[in-house]
Design an enzyme around this catalytic site. Sequence first.
Site, mmCIF file in Angstrom:
data_model
loop_
_atom_site.group_PDB
_atom_site.id
_atom_site.type_symbol
_atom_site.label_atom_id
_atom_site.label_comp_id
_atom_site.label_asym_id
_atom_site.label_seq_id
_atom_site.Cartn_x
_atom_site.Cartn_y
_atom_site.Cartn_z
ATOM 1 N N GLY A 74 0.831 -1.202 0.000
ATOM 2 C CA GLY A 74 0.000 0.000 0.000
ATOM 3 C C GLY A 74 0.859 1.244 0.000
ATOM 4 N N SER A 77 -0.168 9.242 0.957
ATOM 5 C CA SER A 77 0.463 10.532 0.695
ATOM 6 C C SER A 77 1.719 10.733 1.532
ATOM 7 C CB SER A 77 -0.531 11.668 0.973
ATOM 8 O OG SER A 77 -1.689 11.509 0.177
ATOM 9 N N PHE A 78 1.810 10.095 2.693
ATOM 10 C CA PHE A 78 2.919 10.339 3.593
ATOM 11 C C PHE A 78 3.855 9.148 3.743
ATOM 12 C CE2 PHE A 78 -0.171 13.478 4.712
ATOM 13 C CZ PHE A 78 0.571 14.597 5.042
ATOM 14 N N GLY A 79 3.633 8.070 3.042
ATOM 15 C CA GLY A 79 4.516 6.929 3.177
ATOM 16 C C GLY A 79 3.948 5.690 2.525
ATOM 17 N N VAL A 80 4.605 4.564 2.808
ATOM 18 C CA VAL A 80 4.212 3.309 2.198
ATOM 19 C C VAL A 80 4.052 2.248 3.274
ATOM 20 C CG1 VAL A 80 5.344 3.801 -0.007
ATOM 21 C CG2 VAL A 80 6.616 2.661 1.828
ATOM 22 N N LYS A 96 4.742 0.018 8.252
ATOM 23 C CA LYS A 96 4.342 1.297 7.685
ATOM 24 C C LYS A 96 5.460 2.307 7.928
ATOM 25 C CE LYS A 96 -0.625 0.832 7.661
ATOM 26 N NZ LYS A 96 -1.923 1.460 7.936
ATOM 27 N N ASP A 192 -11.632 7.706 10.124
ATOM 28 C CA ASP A 192 -11.431 7.355 8.715
ATOM 29 C C ASP A 192 -11.947 5.947 8.450
ATOM 30 O OD1 ASP A 192 -10.729 7.729 6.107
ATOM 31 O OD2 ASP A 192 -8.609 7.245 6.369
#
Length: 781
Positions: A74, A77-80, A96, A192
């Site tokens: 995955g 916007s701020f990382g993988v 993460k 979320d």
Amino acid sequence: MELKEIRRNYTVKPSTGHSETTGDLSLLSRFQSLSLFNQNRPADRPAAPDGLGNNAAQQHGLDLTGYRRIRSVGQGSFGVAILYERHSDGQQVVMKQIALSNLAKPEREMAMNEVEVFSKLHHPNIISYLGSSVRGDLLLIEMEYADGGTLAQMLSERSQGESLPERFVLNMFEQLTSAISYMHSQNILHRDLKTANVFLHGKGTVKVGDFGISKIMHTNVHAQTVLGTPYYFSPEMCEGKEYNEKSDVWALGCIVGEMCCLKKAFTASNLSELVAKIMTAEYVPLPRGYSESLRHVLGMMFQIDPNARPSASELLQYWIPLIYRKLGSMEGYKVFHIDSNANDRPELVGVNIRSKKSGLEDDTTAINYGEGSTALVNTGRNQNTPTCRTVLYQLHSFGMSTSLAPLHLPPTVKIKQIATRGQHFVAVMEGTMCRKRVGEQIVNAQNLLTDGTVFSWGEGDKGQLGHDALETWHHIPMRVEALKQRKVISTTVGDGFTLFCTASGTVLACGDNSHGCLGQGNKTSLLVPKPIAKLEHTPIVQVSSGTTHVLARAESGIVYSWGTSNSGALALGKRINSALEPERVILPQLVQNVREVYAGPDCTILITSQGDCYCCGSNAGNRLGLGRKVPGTATLRKIHLDAGRPKIVGVSVSDTHAAFLIEGGYLVTLGDNSSGQRGVGHRCELLQPTIVPHLQSRYVANVKCSQTYTVATTDDNCVVLWGTRMGTPEGNEDSSGSHGRNNHAERPSLTTVANSTTALANILSSIYKHETILEPADVLA
């Protein structure tokens, strides 16, 4: 019905940096950076800046000591999120990786603090956090890997196919609600919730994830928005108002609606139309194949006023069990086609399913299910970590299928004892110590639940749960408040009644008293536990109940019995078949030093300190070994087993057979063998006690007899079963034979099952079938 909140209210306010202009913005302008058509990032958002892009490239190729990188699973916007395999144990985990350089200093500190908070979450339906660290400018969060994909992926694959059966939807609904209720009890909002953040982990298990990063990321956007699309936003979030946990309930309703309709609960061609529908709660109605009860509950979750929505704990304790009860035993299994061409009004194609009026409004005032919630515990923001805990699972096993479902007990308790009969369950807890940091020292602190706390659930139509109410079914374990001031050490349950024994030797009883099993000197049933007056000055150390009679052993060794038995199980003589209060059992001279009393179905067994066993009552099936022609006995008689292993340490008796646990971990069975419940490899009649041959090489720790089968546990942590059981077979396997069950072929995942009409039909809608296992087989190892 008034349901009380047992925690303080908390809200999330809009970002202070925008507070002056928020009032001047239109509803639509709040979503100017969002798009309905891109799940990954806003359409008008530029590519990541060079700094972040370089970090992302490093993250894709980051090598970690002790881990083997497998693949990226995955990207945000701020990382993988990257899948790794730990060298130490071969366990697959997700790492993460978040670029801290993109966050300001206060936001970085908040991110680290929130990671610590989320590391405290321990729930079977929440992705587990395994640790975190900082390497350079990267924040690494190690967490559990869910190998079944996401709910969004599963629904996307089914979008042009058949619906999900209602019971399948309810099962997922209940698991998600349990996780959300637990988070809210910890004063944590998800903010979320969406199908893309619901992960499928193994067969039947659903886990909520991605709340850690969403909490970190929300600092870069308005407090009333979240990254992604606004399909799951609540009206108060759209308006920029303060919001609380009821926004999570709204999002949960969106997920349930999406599971039923195979499309978003709120659909629109543009943002303006979407916001307008959210503000008026104009959601896609459920297809007619779903029950009116589910429709009613979904409507409550979509109330525009957040105060009118039920809390997650209320959904879990009352509304979801109510949907199950309204469904009936044969409803909710059907799979039907949804007309994908219908505009926001899915219809059934070719299936005629009758739906009955739910009548929910008539039932809501019957019982206050909000009191004594077990889902909402430990509400303070403490930093305590229990040194030990117990998770109680319900095991479902049939054919080649075995699954475990965790029960909703508080996550920081240790279970001392479980008692069950039929669909009636009681658990006694041990007091656990917590480790708490005070300044620079770590000290012990008592847990919120004291030693001897009791929870009960299941059938309560006779008051046997002790909740001061007649409850057809209580789905979630609930604390017995009437015992709050007592330290219960053990419990026992009979046919519609429950008894509790305290550390001080007091015995309390509640439930059905038609057979005099409550020992009160009358036949008046009780909704809350009441002490047995005749035993008030006699300290009792053990209580055991059969279906209609009870035994108690005093500290002095005296044995008492009461209740009803027409077969002599009271051990009070041939002429006494009923006692409304405890009566002393006159023991023969040979029966000395009674160590344990056991009350089975219409029979009594006493075990002495020497390991001898004496019995009375019904000899149905020759389960007591008195001979086929002997129907029973009203006087205590010795049970003769294998002379080479004379010491009996445990016993379990069903209607027609019995199992005796012998010193050394051996198991001997008596009685009927027509269903293969004796464990000797055949169904032929056996007149003598027989040792279970296939378990001679293993140490049996516990045994439990059911009507047609026997279950045992071994010291190597295995659950072993033999005999005949009923269940729903998986796939097209032949469950009628007695073939071996040690085939460890890979089982289908939840995604596979949910997307296969045949598999769903077999699992959810087939009738129960018989399966006979003649030789003991491991069903869980």
